[in-house]
Scaffold this motif. Structure first.
Motif, PDB file in Angstrom:
ATOM      1  N   CYS A 178     -28.692 -16.429  40.715  1.00  0.00           N
ATOM      2  CA  CYS A 178     -28.973 -15.390  41.023  1.00  0.00           C
ATOM      3  C   CYS A 178     -30.064 -14.043  40.981  1.00  0.00           C
ATOM      4  O   CYS A 178     -30.705 -15.397  39.405  1.00  0.00           O
ATOM      5  CB  CYS A 178     -28.035 -13.560  41.010  1.00  0.00           C
ATOM      6  SG  CYS A 178     -28.296 -13.541  39.037  1.00  0.00           S
ATOM      7  N   PHE A 179     -31.532 -14.206  41.388  1.00  0.00           N
ATOM      8  CA  PHE A 179     -32.374 -13.871  40.893  1.00  0.00           C
ATOM      9  C   PHE A 179     -32.689 -12.566  40.608  1.00  0.00           C
ATOM     10  O   PHE A 179     -32.250 -11.515  41.931  1.00  0.00           O
ATOM     11  CB  PHE A 179     -33.542 -14.723  42.366  1.00  0.00           C
ATOM     12  CG  PHE A 179     -33.313 -15.781  41.934  1.00  0.00           C
ATOM     13  CD1 PHE A 179     -33.713 -16.583  41.831  1.00  0.00           C
ATOM     14  CD2 PHE A 179     -32.961 -16.772  43.245  1.00  0.00           C
ATOM     15  CE1 PHE A 179     -33.860 -17.963  41.697  1.00  0.00           C
ATOM     16  CE2 PHE A 179     -32.614 -17.703  43.364  1.00  0.00           C
ATOM     17  CZ  PHE A 179     -33.079 -18.499  42.849  1.00  0.00           C
ATOM     18  N   TYR A 180     -33.547 -11.943  40.063  1.00  0.00           N
ATOM     19  CA  TYR A 180     -34.079 -10.582  40.056  1.00  0.00           C
ATOM     20  C   TYR A 180     -34.718 -10.312  39.845  1.00  0.00           C
ATOM     21  O   TYR A 180     -35.944 -10.906  38.871  1.00  0.00           O
ATOM     22  CB  TYR A 180     -33.104 -10.176  39.282  1.00  0.00           C
ATOM     23  CG  TYR A 180     -33.316 -10.296  37.613  1.00  0.00           C
ATOM     24  CD1 TYR A 180     -33.999 -10.050  36.414  1.00  0.00           C
ATOM     25  CD2 TYR A 180     -32.434 -11.439  37.096  1.00  0.00           C
ATOM     26  CE1 TYR A 180     -33.812 -10.211  35.430  1.00  0.00           C
ATOM     27  CE2 TYR A 180     -32.620 -11.721  35.666  1.00  0.00           C
ATOM     28  CZ  TYR A 180     -33.339 -11.288  35.319  1.00  0.00           C
ATOM     29  OH  TYR A 180     -33.900 -11.983  33.706  1.00  0.00           O
ATOM     30  N   ASP A 181     -35.989  -8.749  39.945  1.00  0.00           N
ATOM     31  CA  ASP A 181     -37.617  -8.886  39.920  1.00  0.00           C
ATOM     32  C   ASP A 181     -37.184  -7.937  39.179  1.00  0.00           C
ATOM     33  O   ASP A 181     -38.549  -6.528  38.455  1.00  0.00           O
ATOM     34  CB  ASP A 181     -39.018  -9.286  41.392  1.00  0.00           C
ATOM     35  CG  ASP A 181     -37.841  -8.455  41.981  1.00  0.00           C
ATOM     36  OD1 ASP A 181     -36.843  -7.404  42.252  1.00  0.00           O
ATOM     37  OD2 ASP A 181     -38.007  -8.734  43.247  1.00  0.00           O
ATOM     38  N   SER A 182     -36.343  -7.281  38.581  1.00  0.00           N
ATOM     39  CA  SER A 182     -36.680  -5.284  37.934  1.00  0.00           C
ATOM     40  C   SER A 182     -35.523  -5.391  36.740  1.00  0.00           C
ATOM     41  O   SER A 182     -33.810  -6.057  36.932  1.00  0.00           O
ATOM     42  CB  SER A 182     -36.314  -4.153  38.769  1.00  0.00           C
ATOM     43  OG  SER A 182     -35.231  -4.254  39.459  1.00  0.00           O
ATOM     44  N   VAL A 196     -14.755 -13.755  29.927  1.00  0.00           N
ATOM     45  CA  VAL A 196     -15.817 -13.581  30.628  1.00  0.00           C
ATOM     46  C   VAL A 196     -17.124 -13.768  29.352  1.00  0.00           C
ATOM     47  O   VAL A 196     -16.860 -12.701  28.374  1.00  0.00           O
ATOM     48  CB  VAL A 196     -16.356 -12.076  31.468  1.00  0.00           C
ATOM     49  CG1 VAL A 196     -17.398 -11.883  32.094  1.00  0.00           C
ATOM     50  CG2 VAL A 196     -15.172 -11.872  32.542  1.00  0.00           C
ATOM     51  N   VAL A 197     -18.312 -14.458  29.414  1.00  0.00           N
ATOM     52  CA  VAL A 197     -19.115 -15.242  28.700  1.00  0.00           C
ATOM     53  C   VAL A 197     -20.230 -14.269  29.597  1.00  0.00           C
ATOM     54  O   VAL A 197     -20.508 -14.873  30.219  1.00  0.00           O
ATOM     55  CB  VAL A 197     -18.876 -16.056  28.028  1.00  0.00           C
ATOM     56  CG1 VAL A 197     -19.991 -16.544  26.901  1.00  0.00           C
ATOM     57  CG2 VAL A 197     -17.613 -16.732  27.318  1.00  0.00           C
ATOM     58  N   CYS A 198     -21.041 -13.736  28.538  1.00  0.00           N
ATOM     59  CA  CYS A 198     -22.613 -13.208  29.258  1.00  0.00           C
ATOM     60  C   CYS A 198     -23.457 -13.493  27.843  1.00  0.00           C
ATOM     61  O   CYS A 198     -23.226 -13.433  26.725  1.00  0.00           O
ATOM     62  CB  CYS A 198     -22.905 -11.775  28.641  1.00  0.00           C
ATOM     63  SG  CYS A 198     -21.191 -11.003  30.120  1.00  0.00           S
ATOM     64  N   ARG A 229     -15.503 -17.657  32.599  1.00  0.00           N
ATOM     65  CA  ARG A 229     -16.401 -17.232  34.273  1.00  0.00           C
ATOM     66  C   ARG A 229     -17.685 -16.866  33.120  1.00  0.00           C
ATOM     67  O   ARG A 229     -18.348 -16.425  32.465  1.00  0.00           O
ATOM     68  CB  ARG A 229     -16.879 -15.653  34.394  1.00  0.00           C
ATOM     69  CG  ARG A 229     -14.957 -15.880  35.474  1.00  0.00           C
ATOM     70  CD  ARG A 229     -14.874 -14.520  36.147  1.00  0.00           C
ATOM     71  NE  ARG A 229     -15.779 -13.459  36.617  1.00  0.00           N
ATOM     72  CZ  ARG A 229     -16.434 -14.038  38.136  1.00  0.00           C
ATOM     73  NH1 ARG A 229     -15.796 -14.183  39.074  1.00  0.00           N
ATOM     74  NH2 ARG A 229     -17.205 -12.809  38.684  1.00  0.00           N
ATOM     75  N   VAL A 230     -19.209 -17.716  33.494  1.00  0.00           N
ATOM     76  CA  VAL A 230     -20.141 -17.234  32.589  1.00  0.00           C
ATOM     77  C   VAL A 230     -20.681 -17.433  33.297  1.00  0.00           C
ATOM     78  O   VAL A 230     -22.020 -18.207  33.834  1.00  0.00           O
ATOM     79  CB  VAL A 230     -20.508 -18.389  31.761  1.00  0.00           C
ATOM     80  CG1 VAL A 230     -22.143 -18.687  30.726  1.00  0.00           C
ATOM     81  CG2 VAL A 230     -18.783 -19.191  30.390  1.00  0.00           C
ATOM     82  N   THR A 231     -21.735 -16.391  32.574  1.00  0.00           N
ATOM     83  CA  THR A 231     -23.217 -15.933  33.058  1.00  0.00           C
ATOM     84  C   THR A 231     -24.381 -16.914  32.358  1.00  0.00           C
ATOM     85  O   THR A 231     -23.908 -15.971  31.418  1.00  0.00           O
ATOM     86  CB  THR A 231     -23.498 -14.825  33.751  1.00  0.00           C
ATOM     87  OG1 THR A 231     -24.626 -14.390  34.685  1.00  0.00           O
ATOM     88  CG2 THR A 231     -23.074 -13.723  33.089  1.00  0.00           C
ATOM     89  N   ALA A 288     -20.081 -20.645  36.823  1.00  0.00           N
ATOM     90  CA  ALA A 288     -21.103 -19.741  36.089  1.00  0.00           C
ATOM     91  C   ALA A 288     -21.813 -19.859  37.288  1.00  0.00           C
ATOM     92  O   ALA A 288     -22.324 -19.815  38.322  1.00  0.00           O
ATOM     93  CB  ALA A 288     -21.421 -21.448  35.304  1.00  0.00           C
ATOM     94  N   LEU A 289     -22.315 -18.511  36.824  1.00  0.00           N
ATOM     95  CA  LEU A 289     -23.789 -18.029  37.500  1.00  0.00           C
ATOM     96  C   LEU A 289     -25.134 -18.183  36.694  1.00  0.00           C
ATOM     97  O   LEU A 289     -24.952 -16.855  35.372  1.00  0.00           O
ATOM     98  CB  LEU A 289     -23.194 -16.584  37.710  1.00  0.00           C
ATOM     99  CG  LEU A 289     -24.658 -15.170  38.421  1.00  0.00           C
ATOM    100  CD1 LEU A 289     -24.448 -16.229  40.023  1.00  0.00           C
ATOM    101  CD2 LEU A 289     -23.873 -13.736  38.639  1.00  0.00           C
ATOM    102  N   CYS A 290     -26.131 -18.817  37.148  1.00  0.00           N
ATOM    103  CA  CYS A 290     -27.102 -18.631  36.483  1.00  0.00           C
ATOM    104  C   CYS A 290     -28.043 -17.528  36.734  1.00  0.00           C
ATOM    105  O   CYS A 290     -28.920 -17.436  38.069  1.00  0.00           O
ATOM    106  CB  CYS A 290     -27.610 -20.315  37.023  1.00  0.00           C
ATOM    107  SG  CYS A 290     -26.713 -20.897  36.094  1.00  0.00           S
ATOM    108  N   GLN A 291     -29.049 -16.796  35.354  1.00  0.00           N
ATOM    109  CA  GLN A 291     -29.829 -16.067  36.159  1.00  0.00           C
ATOM    110  C   GLN A 291     -31.470 -16.449  35.977  1.00  0.00           C
ATOM    111  O   GLN A 291     -31.643 -16.681  34.930  1.00  0.00           O
ATOM    112  CB  GLN A 291     -29.462 -14.572  35.236  1.00  0.00           C
ATOM    113  CG  GLN A 291     -28.128 -14.406  35.786  1.00  0.00           C
ATOM    114  CD  GLN A 291     -28.289 -13.157  33.871  1.00  0.00           C
ATOM    115  OE1 GLN A 291     -29.079 -12.328  33.471  1.00  0.00           O
ATOM    116  NE2 GLN A 291     -26.811 -13.386  33.704  1.00  0.00           N
ATOM    117  N   TYR A 292     -32.134 -15.654  37.070  1.00  0.00           N
ATOM    118  CA  TYR A 292     -33.800 -16.242  37.133  1.00  0.00           C
ATOM    119  C   TYR A 292     -33.988 -14.975  37.638  1.00  0.00           C
ATOM    120  O   TYR A 292     -34.447 -14.367  38.530  1.00  0.00           O
ATOM    121  CB  TYR A 292     -34.465 -16.964  38.063  1.00  0.00           C
ATOM    122  CG  TYR A 292     -33.626 -18.768  38.427  1.00  0.00           C
ATOM    123  CD1 TYR A 292     -34.114 -19.451  37.374  1.00  0.00           C
ATOM    124  CD2 TYR A 292     -31.721 -19.073  38.482  1.00  0.00           C
ATOM    125  CE1 TYR A 292     -33.691 -20.896  37.114  1.00  0.00           C
ATOM    126  CE2 TYR A 292     -31.483 -19.967  38.387  1.00  0.00           C
ATOM    127  CZ  TYR A 292     -32.483 -21.267  37.476  1.00  0.00           C
ATOM    128  OH  TYR A 292     -32.003 -22.640  37.132  1.00  0.00           O
TER     129      TYR A 292
END
Length: 294
Positions: A25-29, A51-53, A122-124, A158-162
């Motif tokens: 996923c991508f975010y800008d705020s 769940v792991v953050c 589930r890991v992000t 896995a959900l990778c945050q950019y």
């Protein structure tokens, strides 16, 4: 043995993950990231998964702390269902990134979740640590490409945050191409006036103008999926404003040269006219899906 689950082929909220799936996923705020994380955590807790953050930037930890203020989330933390860890624990232990160590860490995390009675994990992870210029960070995409194989057949996702504010367009484009799905906010590949967005393993959205200048970008994307032996491709053309003969040839190549079934969805009238004039709409494996409107 862990059984293999079907990978998700559609985009959706950040919480929409199945076992074995590797999405980004991508975010800008900060507000957008808060929404993404809340969705991911809430969906994981609802399915009973561990769940792991994994956090990096201080703002990310602040966002998680605010979400942890909710009683049900606090209960999940106290009961061991929710865990918050730093990037130093998961990705850059010892001050460097070594993707060769990651398969073992994933298997250990999954087995711990199963031993604790959870159906999976589930890991992000926030990959802002990439911008720190630590040893090994240049291998991030190598790891991202390998992670889909690591997770296949495992009760893990896995959900990778950019963060689009801190990471460059080239990295974001590569991230789009190396994940099975893009959830939440999506970042288009930077290719000038023509852009390709990978919505799912075999689904792409084309925007802008596809002429000779955009053909190399499309060819790069198609070469990758054709090498994987895909038999069916979907192209959303609703945002494609212009198509010339060279672009049409590139778009139809999987059908013409490889026998791949290609669905062209919601093309504008000008695009349909070009396809018709070139006779491409008569190809047996190329299907133009009419937009019937509201």
């Amino acid at each position: 043995m862990w059984s293999k689950e079907r990978m998700t082929d559609t985009t959706g909220p950040a919480g929409m993950l199945s076992d074995g799936e590797h999405a980004c996923c991508f975010y800008d705020s900060d507000a957008q990231q808060h929404e993404l994380l809340a969705d991911f955590v809430d969906a994981g807790l609802a399915t009973g998964h561990k769940v792991v953050c994994v956090t990096d930037a201080a703002s990310t930890r602040d966002i998680i702390d605010r979400h942890l203020a909710e009683p049900r989330v606090q209960a999940a933390m106290a009961g061991g269902q929710l865990e918050v860890a730093g990037s130093e624990q998961m990705y850059i232990a010892g001050g460097y990134f070594d993707p060769d160590q990651m398969p073992g860490r994933w298997h250990q995390a999954t087995q711990r979740a199963l031993d604790a009675g959870f159906p999976g994990v589930r890991v992000t992870g926030d990959v802002t640590w990439y911008a720190r210029e630590l040893p090994g960070v240049d291998r991030l995409m190598e790891y991202e490409r390998a992670l889909s194989g690591i997770l296949a057949g495992m009760p893990a996702s896995a959900l990778c945050q950019y963060d689009r504010r801190r990471l460059d367009d080239q990295l974001l484009a590569e991230a789009t191409a190396t994940h099975s799905a893009v959830l939440g906010a999506r970042h288009p590949m930077p290719t000038g006036t023509f852009r390709v967005l990978r919505m799912a393993p075999a689904t792409f959205q084309l925007t802008g103008e596809l002429d000779i200048s955009g053909v190399p970008a499309l060819a790069d994307v198609l070469d990758g999926v054709l090498d994987d032996g895909v038999s069916h491709l979907n192209f959303d053309l609703s945002e494609l404003r212009f198509l010339d003969a060279g672009g049409a040839a590139a778009l139809s190549r999987p059908a013409r040269e490889h026998g791949v079934t290609v669905d062209l969805v919601h093309p504008q009238q000008a695009i349909k006219t070009v396809l018709c004039l070139l006779g491409l709409d008569t190809l047996p494996t190329l299907r133009v899906q009419e937009d019937t409107g509201p």
